[in-house]
Design a protein around this motif. Sequence first.
Motif, PDB file in Angstrom:
ATOM      1  N   PRO A 229      16.518  32.720 -68.776  1.00 34.36           N
ATOM      2  CA  PRO A 229      15.769  32.581 -67.870  1.00 34.36           C
ATOM      3  C   PRO A 229      14.212  33.237 -68.285  1.00 34.36           C
ATOM      4  O   PRO A 229      14.562  34.384 -68.588  1.00 34.36           O
ATOM      5  CB  PRO A 229      16.192  33.134 -66.484  1.00 34.36           C
ATOM      6  CG  PRO A 229      17.185  33.686 -67.127  1.00 34.36           C
ATOM      7  CD  PRO A 229      17.708  33.506 -68.633  1.00 34.36           C
TER       8      PRO A 229
ATOM      9  N   ILE B 248      11.526  34.888 -66.137  1.00 36.04           N
ATOM     10  CA  ILE B 248      11.062  35.363 -64.916  1.00 36.04           C
ATOM     11  C   ILE B 248       9.409  35.142 -64.774  1.00 36.04           C
ATOM     12  O   ILE B 248       8.795  34.773 -63.810  1.00 36.04           O
ATOM     13  CB  ILE B 248      11.440  36.499 -64.396  1.00 36.04           C
ATOM     14  CG1 ILE B 248      12.909  36.725 -64.475  1.00 36.04           C
ATOM     15  CG2 ILE B 248      11.071  36.994 -63.413  1.00 36.04           C
ATOM     16  CD1 ILE B 248      13.543  36.025 -63.796  1.00 36.04           C
TER      17      ILE B 248
ATOM     18  N   ARG C  89       7.525  32.839 -62.115  1.00 35.14           N
ATOM     19  CA  ARG C  89       6.631  33.394 -61.111  1.00 35.14           C
ATOM     20  C   ARG C  89       5.068  32.746 -61.115  1.00 35.14           C
ATOM     21  O   ARG C  89       4.450  32.363 -60.197  1.00 35.14           O
ATOM     22  CB  ARG C  89       6.294  34.942 -61.418  1.00 35.14           C
ATOM     23  CG  ARG C  89       5.234  35.549 -60.464  1.00 35.14           C
ATOM     24  CD  ARG C  89       5.330  36.970 -60.845  1.00 35.14           C
ATOM     25  NE  ARG C  89       6.384  37.959 -60.412  1.00 35.14           N
ATOM     26  CZ  ARG C  89       7.121  38.279 -61.303  1.00 35.14           C
ATOM     27  NH1 ARG C  89       6.925  38.311 -62.606  1.00 35.14           N
ATOM     28  NH2 ARG C  89       8.409  39.032 -60.816  1.00 35.14           N
TER      29      ARG C  89
ATOM     30  N   ALA D 122      15.315  29.294 -59.503  1.00 37.00           N
ATOM     31  CA  ALA D 122      15.411  30.519 -59.214  1.00 37.00           C
ATOM     32  C   ALA D 122      16.752  30.501 -58.121  1.00 37.00           C
ATOM     33  O   ALA D 122      17.510  31.632 -58.400  1.00 37.00           O
ATOM     34  CB  ALA D 122      14.436  31.106 -58.232  1.00 37.00           C
TER      35      ALA D 122
ATOM     36  N   GLU E 243      22.368  36.100 -61.963  1.00 37.27           N
ATOM     37  CA  GLU E 243      21.002  36.640 -62.810  1.00 37.27           C
ATOM     38  C   GLU E 243      20.303  37.521 -61.669  1.00 37.27           C
ATOM     39  O   GLU E 243      20.385  36.908 -60.259  1.00 37.27           O
ATOM     40  CB  GLU E 243      20.201  35.463 -63.334  1.00 37.27           C
ATOM     41  CG  GLU E 243      20.754  34.927 -64.473  1.00 37.27           C
ATOM     42  CD  GLU E 243      21.052  35.678 -65.728  1.00 37.27           C
ATOM     43  OE1 GLU E 243      20.422  36.578 -65.938  1.00 37.27           O
ATOM     44  OE2 GLU E 243      21.936  35.415 -66.384  1.00 37.27           O
ATOM     45  N   ASN E 244      19.622  38.287 -61.771  1.00 38.27           N
ATOM     46  CA  ASN E 244      18.907  39.240 -61.166  1.00 38.27           C
ATOM     47  C   ASN E 244      17.594  38.862 -61.003  1.00 38.27           C
ATOM     48  O   ASN E 244      16.780  38.937 -62.022  1.00 38.27           O
ATOM     49  CB  ASN E 244      19.218  40.461 -61.163  1.00 38.27           C
ATOM     50  CG  ASN E 244      18.508  41.580 -60.151  1.00 38.27           C
ATOM     51  OD1 ASN E 244      17.857  40.947 -59.130  1.00 38.27           O
ATOM     52  ND2 ASN E 244      18.405  42.699 -60.258  1.00 38.27           N
ATOM     53  N   VAL E 245      17.023  37.810 -59.932  1.00 35.03           N
ATOM     54  CA  VAL E 245      15.650  37.481 -59.809  1.00 35.03           C
ATOM     55  C   VAL E 245      15.124  38.069 -58.429  1.00 35.03           C
ATOM     56  O   VAL E 245      14.317  37.158 -57.835  1.00 35.03           O
ATOM     57  CB  VAL E 245      15.665  35.971 -60.059  1.00 35.03           C
ATOM     58  CG1 VAL E 245      16.070  35.683 -61.271  1.00 35.03           C
ATOM     59  CG2 VAL E 245      16.566  35.100 -58.832  1.00 35.03           C
TER      60      VAL E 245
ATOM     61  N   SER F  56      12.883  40.116 -58.023  1.00 32.78           N
ATOM     62  CA  SER F  56      11.645  40.372 -58.277  1.00 32.78           C
ATOM     63  C   SER F  56      10.877  39.463 -57.739  1.00 32.78           C
ATOM     64  O   SER F  56       9.446  39.550 -57.394  1.00 32.78           O
ATOM     65  CB  SER F  56      11.362  40.702 -59.749  1.00 32.78           C
ATOM     66  OG  SER F  56      11.801  39.701 -60.315  1.00 32.78           O
ATOM     67  N   LEU F  57      11.331  38.088 -57.561  1.00 38.17           N
ATOM     68  CA  LEU F  57      10.452  36.957 -57.149  1.00 38.17           C
ATOM     69  C   LEU F  57      10.404  36.931 -55.747  1.00 38.17           C
ATOM     70  O   LEU F  57       9.828  35.855 -55.213  1.00 38.17           O
ATOM     71  CB  LEU F  57      11.075  35.742 -57.914  1.00 38.17           C
ATOM     72  CG  LEU F  57      11.155  35.372 -59.299  1.00 38.17           C
ATOM     73  CD1 LEU F  57      11.763  34.150 -59.646  1.00 38.17           C
ATOM     74  CD2 LEU F  57       9.713  35.291 -59.996  1.00 38.17           C
TER      75      LEU F  57
END
Length: 945
Positions: A22, A24, A28, A46, A54-56, A58-59
């Motif tokens: 992915p 990011i 974004r 997302a 997955e660590n998203v 931040s979005l």
Amino acid sequence: MSATGTERPCSLLIHYEQSEPPNIVELRKTLETGNEEQKIDALKTAILLMLNGENVTSLLMTIIRFIMPLDNKLVKKLYLIYLEVVDKTNAEGKLLNEMILVCNFLRNDLIHPNEYVRGSTLRFLSKIHQAEILEPLVPSVIANLEHKHAFVRRNAVLALFHVYKNFDSLCPNATDLVFNFLQTEGDSSCKRNAFIMLFNCAQDKAIEYLSEVLDQVSSMGEVIQLIVVELIRKVCRTNPTERSKYIKCIFTLLQSSSPAVQYEAAGTLVALSSVPAAIRGAASAFIDLLVKESDNNVKMVVLDRLMSIKQRHSKVLQELLMDILRALNSPNMDIRRKTLDIALDLVSPKNIEEVVLVLKKEIGKTQSKELDKAGEYRQLLIQAIHACAVKFPDIASSVVHLLMDFLGDADGGSAVDVILFVREVVEMYADLRASITRKLLETLDQIKSSKVYRATLWIIGEYSTTAEDIDGVFTTLREALGDLPLVPEDEDDAEAEKKREAQKVAQPAAANVSRVLADGTYATQSAMMEEGAGKGASVPHLRSLLLGGDFFLGSVLVATLAKLALKSQQHDIDQITKNLIVVEVLTIATSILRLGSSSVPPTPIDPDSRERIVQCIRALTEPSEVTRRAFQEDTRHSFSVLLVEQQKSKPVEPTKKKEVDVQADDLIKVRQLRSKKGAAIDDELYEDADADLEKATGVLEGAEDLSNKLNRVVQLTGFSDPLYAEAFVNVHQYDIVLDVIVTNQTGETLQNVALELATLGDLKLVERPQTHTLAPHERKAIKANIKVSSTETGIIFGNIVYDIAGVSASDKNCVILNDIHIDIMDYISPAHCTEVKFRQMWAEFEWENKVAVNTSITDVNDFLKHIVKVTNMACLTPESALAGDCGFLSANLYAKSAFGEDALANLSVERQVDATGRVGAYFSHIAILDRTRVRRGAFCSVFCW
């Protein structure tokens, strides 16, 4: 997927195949500047990334700024899903600051003019477990209880239920609000949700509301009635004195138009009351469902409930037996079989005639060509009538002549059941013998099965006693045989060959099948197939079977005629007639012997049949008292003994008498009041106290369970491996649970420790075990579930992979595990079946394996017990047949697997004659068959120790 991603709770799971890592930054950018469709696609991506570990996070701020202000309904639904799966707390467990902005958007959606947006947001709140998010939204949730649309009100009740259940301090008066809401609400789904909340959170208010509307329950919707039934069941179990108050309501719900409500109400009524009227009402409701419902699964479940009612209230169900038999109209054979099983247990002297009448009508229906599986259903009905006649002998005379019409049935199974039933009836009822023998002679030319023919000849030979009967038998059998001899004598070879060819065209084809006898030996059985009908003169069935090579039938025919000839010697007829009868029998016997040594039949005569025919000839030419007694008395006496043994072998439920364990004037022993001074004197009174305490606390059972568990422990790795692992194999009926203990034997922290398993055979790994982190010398328990779909021997193998903390993770460390072999004996259990069923299955099974075994066991019966124990099979041969010591034993064994597979075995053991007394065991036949496939070799390996 990471360990954290796996362990995080979530109500939504969607598999997502990532084609590339992915990006990011691109996501974004799309969320910020893309058009509406692009934003929707980016938001979906997302969500899928987060669902798959997955660590998203931040979005989150980007979505709050650029997605949540949009008024598109699909966007609103998607960002609610995003908020559902996103981490709402930081590493310390505190709520993220961004959630304040989220609460503001949620509050706006709760007062949105569109009812779909409101309802979706309220539904979303039911999945939130953070009190800080819910607290400012509670007033808006309460306000939605008065919304004009039912969709909003329904979800508002669920949201309030969730808030009160998890954080009751946020809305202490929620139950009062819902109670008032329930009294004024008109929509059934909203009332259902409100009633569920009161049922779970304020049962007293739910009971109060139910008391107010108890008379109106029958007019409520199905969804509310189901909750009412559940509440009544719970209240009556807690407070049995309230039963009388709600029984009337349950009776009313038995007449509900909803099958689900009927089923639940009937089950509740059976659980709450044992009054005959209540049981009768519940059983009637079940029967109504059984007859009206079209789903076969529902019918099977209802039959199971009726089976459980029968065990406790059989007298009540006897009154409803005729209604239960209406389920025979179902085309499903499993339903018919279970219905007949229930009916046969409920048959009584009051209803036996009606039951037999219904079974007769059903047999008549099976003659229709349109009926599916008519032969199998007819055989089932004949077996049911047979069981009724055994239990109530008076009805045998009313059914035996009807059943004899099916002796010529093309389905050999039902015809065999009929002739076995007739054989028992003719022995038990002397007044029916004359009519039964006459009927058998009339239907003799219709019989097609060799086995039925043999039994018919035996009955005719045993129970034809008068001179007129014997003369009629000879006349009928002479017509069935045709012209003698069976092989022409005084014709030249060319003409004889032409006649044989013509006869082969005219005669029906005969199929030869090997059958196993009760003593483990084989005989040849022929079944006639009418292929040449219409091409020439018809050949009698008996002659066709003999020309087809069925010499076992020929030996029975000769024995029957010899028996009748010996009987005729005692009648008051002239000597010339007696001599003519003997000559005719000898002519038939020698003709069959000559046929067996000729090239006409496909197979020559077997030695057993030849020896039997020769013995009959010797009995007629050299008569003696011993042979006369053997032919005329011993055979019928043996059959009478067989019937008695069969009756003894049938399981009979003994009538248990109440035994008095404690007398009224016995001393009451109270351990706590035992005096220390008189301890020695009172020892006799308390000698079993310790044992009773161990039984009550389960100490002995626990010790036994621990011992069995230790025996099932399998070592997976070596003691010198970095990870030591051992597994306990816990076998259930359809699955296997592996309890694997993994120990870190190193002084380093091991990360991402994963147990990787694979299977061979019909085993399937349900889910992949989670990854773990092990500190130095730490021990961790890992469970793995494996699904089993058959009794085929399976193998579980695999390895453990791990990373060492502080070391580059480019190379995985791996420990190979030892294989775990799953024993099929865990799924085999002893079972019982009739001798006819055993022979039928033995003939159907296509595969058999023979294993020769030599053993040091010196007693044949001990060897049989040893085989039964190690194979977990049941011995079908009665004990009376195994009694005595002749040095030879033959027994039939049977077992059934948890998956419906049948395992048949025939054990033949013979003691070897030598100086040491050694026994040679020949385990002759092992056959296994699933109804869909054959398990080749899976079961056979058990015997090759």
